[in-house]
Enzyme design. Structure first.
Site, PDB file in Angstrom:
ATOM      1  N   HIS A  79       0.821  -1.223   0.000  1.00  0.00           N
ATOM      2  CA  HIS A  79       0.000   0.000   0.000  1.00  0.00           C
ATOM      3  C   HIS A  79       0.853   1.270   0.000  1.00  0.00           C
ATOM      4  CE1 HIS A  79       0.432  -0.393   4.514  1.00  0.00           C
ATOM      5  NE2 HIS A  79       0.554   0.916   4.403  1.00  0.00           N
TER       6      HIS A  79
ATOM      7  N   ASP B 259       0.315  -7.768   1.644  1.00  0.00           N
ATOM      8  CA  ASP B 259       0.651  -6.347   1.574  1.00  0.00           C
ATOM      9  C   ASP B 259       2.173  -6.154   1.563  1.00  0.00           C
ATOM     10  OD1 ASP B 259       0.331  -3.613   1.533  1.00  0.00           O
ATOM     11  OD2 ASP B 259       0.053  -3.438   3.691  1.00  0.00           O
TER      12      ASP B 259
ATOM     13  N   GLY C 166       2.835   6.279   9.303  1.00  0.00           N
ATOM     14  CA  GLY C 166       4.166   6.435   8.733  1.00  0.00           C
ATOM     15  C   GLY C 166       5.047   5.238   9.010  1.00  0.00           C
ATOM     16  N   ASN C 167       4.586   4.351   9.906  1.00  0.00           N
ATOM     17  CA  ASN C 167       5.396   3.189  10.287  1.00  0.00           C
ATOM     18  C   ASN C 167       5.266   2.020   9.324  1.00  0.00           C
ATOM     19  OD1 ASN C 167       5.169   3.413  13.943  1.00  0.00           O
ATOM     20  ND2 ASN C 167       6.002   4.803  12.438  1.00  0.00           N
ATOM     21  N   SER C 168       4.376   2.107   8.342  1.00  0.00           N
ATOM     22  CA  SER C 168       4.263   1.029   7.360  1.00  0.00           C
ATOM     23  C   SER C 168       5.622   0.766   6.730  1.00  0.00           C
ATOM     24  CB  SER C 168       3.262   1.403   6.270  1.00  0.00           C
ATOM     25  OG  SER C 168       1.954   1.433   6.776  1.00  0.00           O
TER      26      SER C 168
ATOM     27  N   GLY D  55      -5.055 -25.947  -6.529  1.00  0.00           N
ATOM     28  CA  GLY D  55      -5.694 -26.539  -7.698  1.00  0.00           C
ATOM     29  C   GLY D  55      -7.043 -27.162  -7.420  1.00  0.00           C
TER      30      GLY D  55
END
Length: 322
Positions: free
Chosen positions: A62, A93, A169-171, A226
């Protein structure tokens, strides 16, 4: 902790998101507007860290998902570097980007096995906070494992929960144990609470696979079983005359088992009900797909399967790729 942070900090980077924003001029009556120029502005500031010595960086998907934005990497020496997005993980992510830097880069090490992460063990998180405090450090414990959350555009499972302080902001922050090995990447916080943050667990095997997949295919291939299946609930189970009301039911259709797939090779057939993957039970809230989210192709998993004859068997399945 002081020495650990000194060793870790040079490998952690900030990622500035820049976009060209249009500036408009309105007519005196306010009816019409005209674009007069564009200006490049910073619209976000996140975190990532080096995973190879040649400048490859892992961060959250993100963070770098806007195709119209420019992503500038700021290294610990304050220098800015243009970056290139190499791949976005289609199931989780995660993303890998690359900078060109001639200096030797110190990459962080990863643990070998996420199952060895213990509740209440100490962890360190380091990165950019609130878009202005670079190389902020927080410290405390792992307070939960195998957590599931719903984030915008993502359904994330198998997460680590930590009360090491995580803020906007820590992502992309690395989450490390006291041996200076990465155990996860910070991805989300709970907006309704304090001290509840979540990290995607990462191992050396997973990082190596992602890098090899990018090199070979130009993208991150994902694991494939599958089968065509549905998660049972009481209504579906009643209509199918099945006694259980949860778990993954493989439809009794000709196309329910993909020919030559991992499922066929493992012995799965239509009418089977998958109860568990390894030691985790499948439910309405924990799907088979979510349990495969942190797996990689060619990894061997154990399936506990309820057969049509009422007997339960354990099968070993080697995941394919898609």
């Amino acid at each position: 902790i002081t020495q650990s942070v000194k060793d870790i900090a040079p490998s952690v980077v900030s990622i500035i998101i820049k976009k060209d924003l249009s500036v408009f001029r309105w007519d005196p009556w306010g009816f019409f507007r005209q674009q007069i120029w564009t200006v490049s502005k910073k619209v976000g500031w996140w975190t990532g860290f080096f995973i190879t010595r040649d400048g490859k960086i892992i961060t959250n998907k993100h963070v770098v998902s806007d195709p119209n934005a420019e992503y500038v990497v700021v290294t610990s020496d304050g220098k800015e570097h243009e970056s290139k997005i190499l791949a976005l993980d289609p199931l989780s992510d995660l993303a890998i980007i690359q900078i060109i830097w001639k200096n030797d880069i110190k990459a962080l090490d990863f643990i070998d096995d996420s199952s060895r992460i213990e509740l209440w063990e100490f962890v360190i998180a380091i990165g950019n906070a609130l878009a202005e405090f670079q190389n902020s450090v927080s410290f405390w414990i792992i307070s939960g494992k195998n957590r599931s959350i719903e984030a915008p555009g993502e359904s994330l499972n198998g997460l680590l929960q930590t009360d090491a302080a995580i803020n906007p902001g820590n992502s992309g922050w690395p989450l490390l144990d006291l041996d200076n090995k990465v155990i996860g990447i910070n991805t989300a916080i709970s907006a309704e609470a304090q001290g509840i943050g979540f990290a995607i667990p990462i191992t050396k095997k997973r990082i190596d696979y992602m890098l090899n997949s990018i090199e070979k295919y130009g993208e991150i291939k994902r694991p494939l079983v599958g089968i065509n299946y549905q998660i049972l609930n009481e209504k579906i189970a009643w209509n199918l005359w099945i006694s259980v009301s949860e778990w993954a039911y493989i439809n009794e259709k000709e196309w329910s088992i993909l020919q030559w797939s991992s499922a066929e090779k493992a012995g799965l057939v239509g009418g089977d009900i998958i109860l568990k993957v390894d030691d985790t039970k499948i439910t309405e809230s924990i799907s088979l797909g979510s349990l495969l989210q942190n797996k990689i192709p060619w990894e061997v998993i154990r399936l506990e399967v309820l057969r049509k004859n009422g007997l339960t068997e354990t099968l070993e399945l080697t995941l394919g790729s898609s």
